[in-house]
Design an enzyme around this catalytic site. Sequence first.
Site, PDB file in Angstrom:
ATOM      1  N   HIS A 161       0.786  -1.109   0.210  1.00 36.59           N
ATOM      2  CA  HIS A 161      -0.001   0.044  -0.152  1.00 36.59           C
ATOM      3  C   HIS A 161       1.037   1.211  -0.098  1.00 36.59           C
ATOM      4  O   HIS A 161       2.106   1.354   0.235  1.00 36.59           O
ATOM      5  CB  HIS A 161      -0.909   0.133   1.250  1.00 36.59           C
ATOM      6  CG  HIS A 161      -1.970  -1.017   1.178  1.00 36.59           C
ATOM      7  ND1 HIS A 161      -2.968  -1.169   0.235  1.00 36.59           N
ATOM      8  CD2 HIS A 161      -1.957  -2.286   1.928  1.00 36.59           C
ATOM      9  CE1 HIS A 161      -3.732  -2.126   0.598  1.00 36.59           C
ATOM     10  NE2 HIS A 161      -3.164  -2.845   1.688  1.00 36.59           N
ATOM     11  N   CYS A 202      -0.506   2.340  -4.414  1.00 39.16           N
ATOM     12  CA  CYS A 202      -1.318   3.355  -4.891  1.00 39.16           C
ATOM     13  C   CYS A 202      -0.237   4.584  -4.747  1.00 39.16           C
ATOM     14  O   CYS A 202       0.480   4.534  -4.182  1.00 39.16           O
ATOM     15  CB  CYS A 202      -2.426   3.732  -3.961  1.00 39.16           C
ATOM     16  SG  CYS A 202      -3.581   2.444  -3.993  1.00 39.16           S
TER      17      CYS A 202
END
Length: 450
Positions: A161, A202
């Site tokens: 992440h 991301c």
Amino acid sequence: MSAFKWIISGKGIQRTLTLAALFALLSLTAAARISPRNKGVNWAVLVAGSSGWSNYRHQSDICHAYHIMHDRGIPDERIIVMMYDDIANNLLNPYPGRIFNHPNGSDVYAGVPKDYTGKEITPALFLAVLQGDEEAVKGIGSGKVVKSGPDDRIFVHLDDHGAPGLLGFPHGELMADEFAAVVTSMHEAEKYKEMMIYIETCYSGSMFEELYPTSLKVYGLSASSPLESSWATYCDSLNGVCLGDEFSVNWMHDTEANDPTTETLKTQFENTKRLTKGSQVMQWGDTSIDAQVVATFFGPTSSAPKTYSTKRTQETSIPVHEVPLVMLERELKSATNEFEKKRKAKEITALIQRRAFVHETMQTIALVVTGDEKRAEEMMVKKDKQITNWSCYNPVVHAFSENCFNLGQSTYALTTVHTLLHLCEAGYSRGDIINSMNIVCNFLTIENAI
């Protein structure tokens, strides 16, 4: 043809080398002086920086990447795998001891070396391994590090992440400028000839932006631009998780479908970008490296090509930050009795409430810093803002993770971190921002705000 020819001189018959044979022997002599180190070898560092069943796909991607490197001729002593290793034998795993990266694929967990696992997975350990710092890893995991030299190539794949300028680990954050500084020092120390970095997170473009001049001889691909979410895929699996990430799955499928000795890295980028529909795959650094073939970094051995359905990849993809909610909604829809339906509905309500709390917390921090509601709202809006004030941004990110929400475990909290970037770039001091967190986050650090 003999390497020698006879000539007649005043001193009798002599034997001498032909010119061609002389050059051949000189080449062999020179080759004999070249050590294996100078010929250059391949290294691979594969890192899944998350933990927990819902993050199944990160370890699945990394396990699959290991098999690609291994099958193409890179020996295990030069492949370093870092993953929490809490998926294969997780109580929720309907296939104990196995991990799958494709709905119809084979087990990718089998045979994977677990060099570093569990709480060993930290940014500091990763950077020590990459730099070849054996002293720093002494007594930890396998102790393997990258022992590279000036003619070696290093491939790094990070799967996790992220938020602007950072990649989350279970405990701690890998900041983009600190990563780039380590790579720069490695280049100055001649620890590699070329390095290739693929990042699946991301905002992964922000891990490269303005940090890798061509002089560093680093080539990178990001799963997304600096401003957007990456996407998970194969989210229709029977075990209730997404099996892979769209960018990672696509570059690995492309590698397995083509001959690595003829396909160029540019072609792989173009294919991966075309197939990745959810986010914008981008190139960074020294893009001239993409003229080389895939085998340059992944190993030269070819195997029977595999084909995959790209349609299924695209039809089963979800923005990463929406995965927990979408999965719960699917479980609610498939519930077969009233008790189960009520339980899932409560879990969805609780998830939405947690997310609202994360948003409100960050908004309050911005309000305390700015002293103005309108200004605080402006800080919350995502903008095309490049990180320049690292001396402010890095410490406030770490403070937020330590005092408010553990960013390595809190997927949704990562979606609000851009606010800290905007506060720093707007000129607010890191001291004021951190003090606001001390005021607002008057609760125990939340470990899992998904």
